[in-house]
Scaffold this motif. Structure first.
Motif, PDB file in Angstrom:
ATOM      1  N   ILE A  52       0.826  -1.200   0.000  1.00 47.61           N
ATOM      2  CA  ILE A  52       0.000   0.000   0.000  1.00 47.61           C
ATOM      3  C   ILE A  52       0.863   1.253   0.000  1.00 47.61           C
ATOM      4  O   ILE A  52       0.573   2.230  -0.706  1.00 47.61           O
ATOM      5  CB  ILE A  52      -0.947   0.003   1.216  1.00 47.61           C
ATOM      6  N   PHE A  53       1.939   1.235   0.774  1.00 50.49           N
ATOM      7  CA  PHE A  53       2.803   2.418   0.850  1.00 50.49           C
ATOM      8  C   PHE A  53       3.409   2.733  -0.512  1.00 50.49           C
ATOM      9  O   PHE A  53       3.344   3.870  -0.986  1.00 50.49           O
ATOM     10  CB  PHE A  53       3.911   2.200   1.874  1.00 50.49           C
ATOM     11  N   ALA A  75       0.946   1.754 -12.462  1.00 53.85           N
ATOM     12  CA  ALA A  75       0.654   0.332 -12.640  1.00 53.85           C
ATOM     13  C   ALA A  75       1.888  -0.521 -12.380  1.00 53.85           C
ATOM     14  O   ALA A  75       1.813  -1.562 -11.696  1.00 53.85           O
ATOM     15  CB  ALA A  75       0.127   0.084 -14.058  1.00 53.85           C
ATOM     16  N   PHE A  76       3.020  -0.100 -12.899  1.00 56.13           N
ATOM     17  CA  PHE A  76       4.249  -0.852 -12.689  1.00 56.13           C
ATOM     18  C   PHE A  76       4.693  -0.800 -11.228  1.00 56.13           C
ATOM     19  O   PHE A  76       5.261  -1.760 -10.713  1.00 56.13           O
ATOM     20  CB  PHE A  76       5.356  -0.335 -13.609  1.00 56.13           C
ATOM     21  N   ALA A  77       4.442   0.325 -10.563  1.00 59.06           N
ATOM     22  CA  ALA A  77       4.796   0.427  -9.140  1.00 59.06           C
ATOM     23  C   ALA A  77       4.025  -0.607  -8.325  1.00 59.06           C
ATOM     24  O   ALA A  77       4.608  -1.314  -7.479  1.00 59.06           O
ATOM     25  CB  ALA A  77       4.504   1.837  -8.627  1.00 59.06           C
ATOM     26  N   TRP A  78       2.733  -0.713  -8.570  1.00 59.92           N
ATOM     27  CA  TRP A  78       1.930  -1.714  -7.867  1.00 59.92           C
ATOM     28  C   TRP A  78       2.355  -3.136  -8.242  1.00 59.92           C
ATOM     29  O   TRP A  78       2.554  -3.999  -7.366  1.00 59.92           O
ATOM     30  CB  TRP A  78       0.449  -1.527  -8.203  1.00 59.92           C
ATOM     31  N   GLY A  79       2.484  -3.394  -9.533  1.00 62.06           N
ATOM     32  CA  GLY A  79       2.801  -4.745  -9.979  1.00 62.06           C
ATOM     33  C   GLY A  79       4.157  -5.238  -9.513  1.00 62.06           C
ATOM     34  O   GLY A  79       4.292  -6.367  -9.037  1.00 62.06           O
ATOM     35  N   PHE A  80       5.179  -4.393  -9.633  1.00 60.96           N
ATOM     36  CA  PHE A  80       6.524  -4.796  -9.215  1.00 60.96           C
ATOM     37  C   PHE A  80       6.609  -4.967  -7.703  1.00 60.96           C
ATOM     38  O   PHE A  80       7.318  -5.853  -7.206  1.00 60.96           O
ATOM     39  CB  PHE A  80       7.547  -3.770  -9.685  1.00 60.96           C
ATOM     40  N   THR A  81       5.895  -4.118  -6.957  1.00 58.93           N
ATOM     41  CA  THR A  81       5.909  -4.249  -5.497  1.00 58.93           C
ATOM     42  C   THR A  81       5.310  -5.580  -5.073  1.00 58.93           C
ATOM     43  O   THR A  81       5.866  -6.290  -4.221  1.00 58.93           O
ATOM     44  CB  THR A  81       5.132  -3.091  -4.846  1.00 58.93           C
ATOM     45  N   VAL A  82       4.165  -5.926  -5.646  1.00 56.34           N
ATOM     46  CA  VAL A  82       3.546  -7.216  -5.324  1.00 56.34           C
ATOM     47  C   VAL A  82       4.460  -8.364  -5.729  1.00 56.34           C
ATOM     48  O   VAL A  82       4.609  -9.353  -4.991  1.00 56.34           O
ATOM     49  CB  VAL A  82       2.176  -7.343  -6.021  1.00 56.34           C
ATOM     50  N   MET A  83       5.108  -8.246  -6.872  1.00 57.89           N
ATOM     51  CA  MET A  83       5.993  -9.310  -7.344  1.00 57.89           C
ATOM     52  C   MET A  83       7.134  -9.575  -6.361  1.00 57.89           C
ATOM     53  O   MET A  83       7.372 -10.717  -5.965  1.00 57.89           O
ATOM     54  CB  MET A  83       6.564  -8.959  -8.718  1.00 57.89           C
ATOM     55  N   VAL A  84       7.837  -8.520  -5.936  1.00 58.45           N
ATOM     56  CA  VAL A  84       8.977  -8.725  -5.050  1.00 58.45           C
ATOM     57  C   VAL A  84       8.524  -9.195  -3.672  1.00 58.45           C
ATOM     58  O   VAL A  84       9.235  -9.960  -2.998  1.00 58.45           O
ATOM     59  CB  VAL A  84       9.824  -7.440  -4.936  1.00 58.45           C
ATOM     60  N   LEU A  85       7.329  -8.783  -3.242  1.00 63.03           N
ATOM     61  CA  LEU A  85       6.831  -9.229  -1.951  1.00 63.03           C
ATOM     62  C   LEU A  85       6.439 -10.698  -1.983  1.00 63.03           C
ATOM     63  O   LEU A  85       6.594 -11.423  -0.987  1.00 63.03           O
ATOM     64  CB  LEU A  85       5.630  -8.377  -1.525  1.00 63.03           C
ATOM     65  N   VAL A 124      -5.844  -5.493   6.884  1.00 62.65           N
ATOM     66  CA  VAL A 124      -6.436  -4.162   7.053  1.00 62.65           C
ATOM     67  C   VAL A 124      -5.533  -3.296   7.930  1.00 62.65           C
ATOM     68  O   VAL A 124      -5.378  -2.091   7.688  1.00 62.65           O
ATOM     69  CB  VAL A 124      -7.851  -4.275   7.663  1.00 62.65           C
ATOM     70  N   LEU A 125      -4.907  -3.905   8.941  1.00 59.89           N
ATOM     71  CA  LEU A 125      -3.987  -3.157   9.796  1.00 59.89           C
ATOM     72  C   LEU A 125      -2.799  -2.635   8.998  1.00 59.89           C
ATOM     73  O   LEU A 125      -2.417  -1.462   9.124  1.00 59.89           O
ATOM     74  CB  LEU A 125      -3.496  -4.050  10.935  1.00 59.89           C
ATOM     75  N   GLY A 126      -2.225  -3.486   8.154  1.00 59.72           N
ATOM     76  CA  GLY A 126      -1.104  -3.055   7.319  1.00 59.72           C
ATOM     77  C   GLY A 126      -1.493  -1.928   6.383  1.00 59.72           C
ATOM     78  O   GLY A 126      -0.741  -0.958   6.203  1.00 59.72           O
ATOM     79  N   SER A 127      -2.679  -2.017   5.806  1.00 59.31           N
ATOM     80  CA  SER A 127      -3.162  -0.973   4.903  1.00 59.31           C
ATOM     81  C   SER A 127      -3.403   0.334   5.649  1.00 59.31           C
ATOM     82  O   SER A 127      -3.065   1.423   5.156  1.00 59.31           O
ATOM     83  CB  SER A 127      -4.452  -1.429   4.222  1.00 59.31           C
ATOM     84  N   THR A 128      -3.976   0.248   6.835  1.00 61.86           N
ATOM     85  CA  THR A 128      -4.251   1.451   7.621  1.00 61.86           C
ATOM     86  C   THR A 128      -2.960   2.127   8.066  1.00 61.86           C
ATOM     87  O   THR A 128      -2.834   3.364   8.010  1.00 61.86           O
ATOM     88  CB  THR A 128      -5.103   1.088   8.853  1.00 61.86           C
ATOM     89  N   LEU A 129      -1.982   1.345   8.500  1.00 63.04           N
ATOM     90  CA  LEU A 129      -0.696   1.910   8.917  1.00 63.04           C
ATOM     91  C   LEU A 129       0.010   2.589   7.742  1.00 63.04           C
ATOM     92  O   LEU A 129       0.601   3.666   7.897  1.00 63.04           O
ATOM     93  CB  LEU A 129       0.193   0.815   9.506  1.00 63.04           C
ATOM     94  N   ALA A 130      -0.047   1.965   6.575  1.00 66.41           N
ATOM     95  CA  ALA A 130       0.585   2.565   5.392  1.00 66.41           C
ATOM     96  C   ALA A 130      -0.109   3.871   5.014  1.00 66.41           C
ATOM     97  O   ALA A 130       0.542   4.864   4.678  1.00 66.41           O
ATOM     98  CB  ALA A 130       0.542   1.580   4.229  1.00 66.41           C
ATOM     99  N   SER A 131      -1.429   3.882   5.079  1.00 63.34           N
ATOM    100  CA  SER A 131      -2.176   5.097   4.756  1.00 63.34           C
ATOM    101  C   SER A 131      -1.854   6.205   5.744  1.00 63.34           C
ATOM    102  O   SER A 131      -1.712   7.381   5.371  1.00 63.34           O
ATOM    103  CB  SER A 131      -3.680   4.804   4.758  1.00 63.34           C
ATOM    104  N   SER A 214      -8.768  -0.563  -0.044  1.00 62.94           N
ATOM    105  CA  SER A 214      -9.749   0.517   0.004  1.00 62.94           C
ATOM    106  C   SER A 214     -10.127   0.893   1.434  1.00 62.94           C
ATOM    107  O   SER A 214     -10.442   2.053   1.714  1.00 62.94           O
ATOM    108  CB  SER A 214     -11.010   0.113  -0.769  1.00 62.94           C
ATOM    109  N   LEU A 215     -10.098  -0.076   2.353  1.00 60.29           N
ATOM    110  CA  LEU A 215     -10.511   0.188   3.729  1.00 60.29           C
ATOM    111  C   LEU A 215      -9.521   1.085   4.471  1.00 60.29           C
ATOM    112  O   LEU A 215      -9.929   1.996   5.203  1.00 60.29           O
ATOM    113  CB  LEU A 215     -10.676  -1.128   4.482  1.00 60.29           C
ATOM    114  N   GLY A 216      -8.219   0.831   4.319  1.00 61.45           N
ATOM    115  CA  GLY A 216      -7.217   1.606   5.035  1.00 61.45           C
ATOM    116  C   GLY A 216      -7.336   3.104   4.794  1.00 61.45           C
ATOM    117  O   GLY A 216      -7.499   3.887   5.746  1.00 61.45           O
TER     118      GLY A 216
END
Length: 276
Positions: A52-53, A75-85, A124-131, A214-216
């Motif tokens: 999320i961050f 789009a690449f920022a989201w995709g590459f982040t998910v890939m490395v994670l 949801v906690l991870g998303s909220t903290l990142a937001s 979306s919740l965070g």
């Protein structure tokens, strides 16, 4: 002479332990594993936070700098982040980072139902903290809502989110649960799918595909416009996506039983000695 020659031959005993190793592989790749739940939850919190961050930071930077990042860049920022994670913590928690993915896996018995609530809380906690981190960093004039809002009608947004998540979960189920797929490329395939989804759905819905995503921001910015779309559509899309792939899968057996799990456990050389 014949008895002596036969008795002095060196034989190699090949011991095949099929059942025990098949069950062991099931435990390692399926529901039963040796990773403590606490470690899984920490991995989900950290992974969701980083996803999320990085993704939302790209959105903010794009808005604050004359769209320098551009839609493909986001789009690449989201995709590459998910890939490395996925490659980083996939072997620990499964790298869900998404309540819709967790629920879909549980519906096909590839994830224990009893862990679904704790996984969702961690995500949801991870998303909220990142937001929250992003709102602290980018404040004042640079403060923008990083949540997801429908650009068109609610029906249009619902259908798009459903299709995006269906596509994503279909690919996840294929590359992450089918032994005939190239598992080493799972991260690349899933990350690429996210890039494709964002490229066509980002301008219309934000391409959430993830209730936690979306919740965070909704919690931090107190903006719940159209939130129900991003809670229901991704879950339904993920369920239909995973069940569709399971329908076209060659066999209905669990992943660990799709291919024979026969391994050589020991080769013991011994000398058969004759009895005089």
């Amino acid at each position: 002479m014949t008895d002596n020659s036969e008795s002095n031959e060196i034989h190699h005993e090949v011991v095949l332990d099929v059942n025990s190793h098949a069950s062991q592989n099931c435990e390692e790749s399926g529901i039963k594993d040796s990773v403590p739940l606490l470690k899984k939850l920490v991995a989900e919190v950290v992974g969701t936070y980083m996803m999320i961050f990085a993704g939302c930071a790209a959105v903010i930077v794009n808005l604050n700098n004359d769209h320098v990042v551009t839609l493909p860049g986001i789009a690449f920022a989201w995709g590459f982040t998910v890939m490395v994670l996925i490659y980083s913590v996939g072997h620990i928690s499964g790298a869900h980072f998404n309540p819709a993915v967790t629920i879909a896996f549980a519906s096909t018995r590839r994830f224990p139902f009893k862990q679904v609530p704790t996984y969702m809380i961690a995500q949801v906690l991870g998303s909220t903290l990142a937001s929250g981190s992003l709102r602290l960093i980018f404040n004042g004039e640079d403060d923008h809502f990083i949540g997801t809002l429908p650009a068109g009608s609610n029906l249009q947004a619902f259908v798009i989110e459903f299709i995006c998540t269906f596509f994503l979960m279909f690919v996840i189920t294929a590359v992450a649960t089918d032994n005939r797929a190239i598992g080493e490329l799972a991260g690349l395939a899933i990350g690429s799918t996210i890039i494709i989804d964002i490229l066509f759905a980002g301008p219309m819905t934000g391409a959430s595909m993830n209730p936690a995503r979306s919740l965070g921001p909704a919690f931090l910015y107190d903006n719940y416009t159209g939130l129900w779309i991003y809670l229901i559509a991704p879950i339904l899309g993920a369920l239909v996506g995973t069940w569709t792939y399971n329908f076209i899968r060659h066999t209905n057996k669990p992943t660990c039983d799709e291919l024979p799990k026969i391994e050589l456990t020991k080769i013991v050389p011994f000398l058969r000695r004759s009895r005089s």
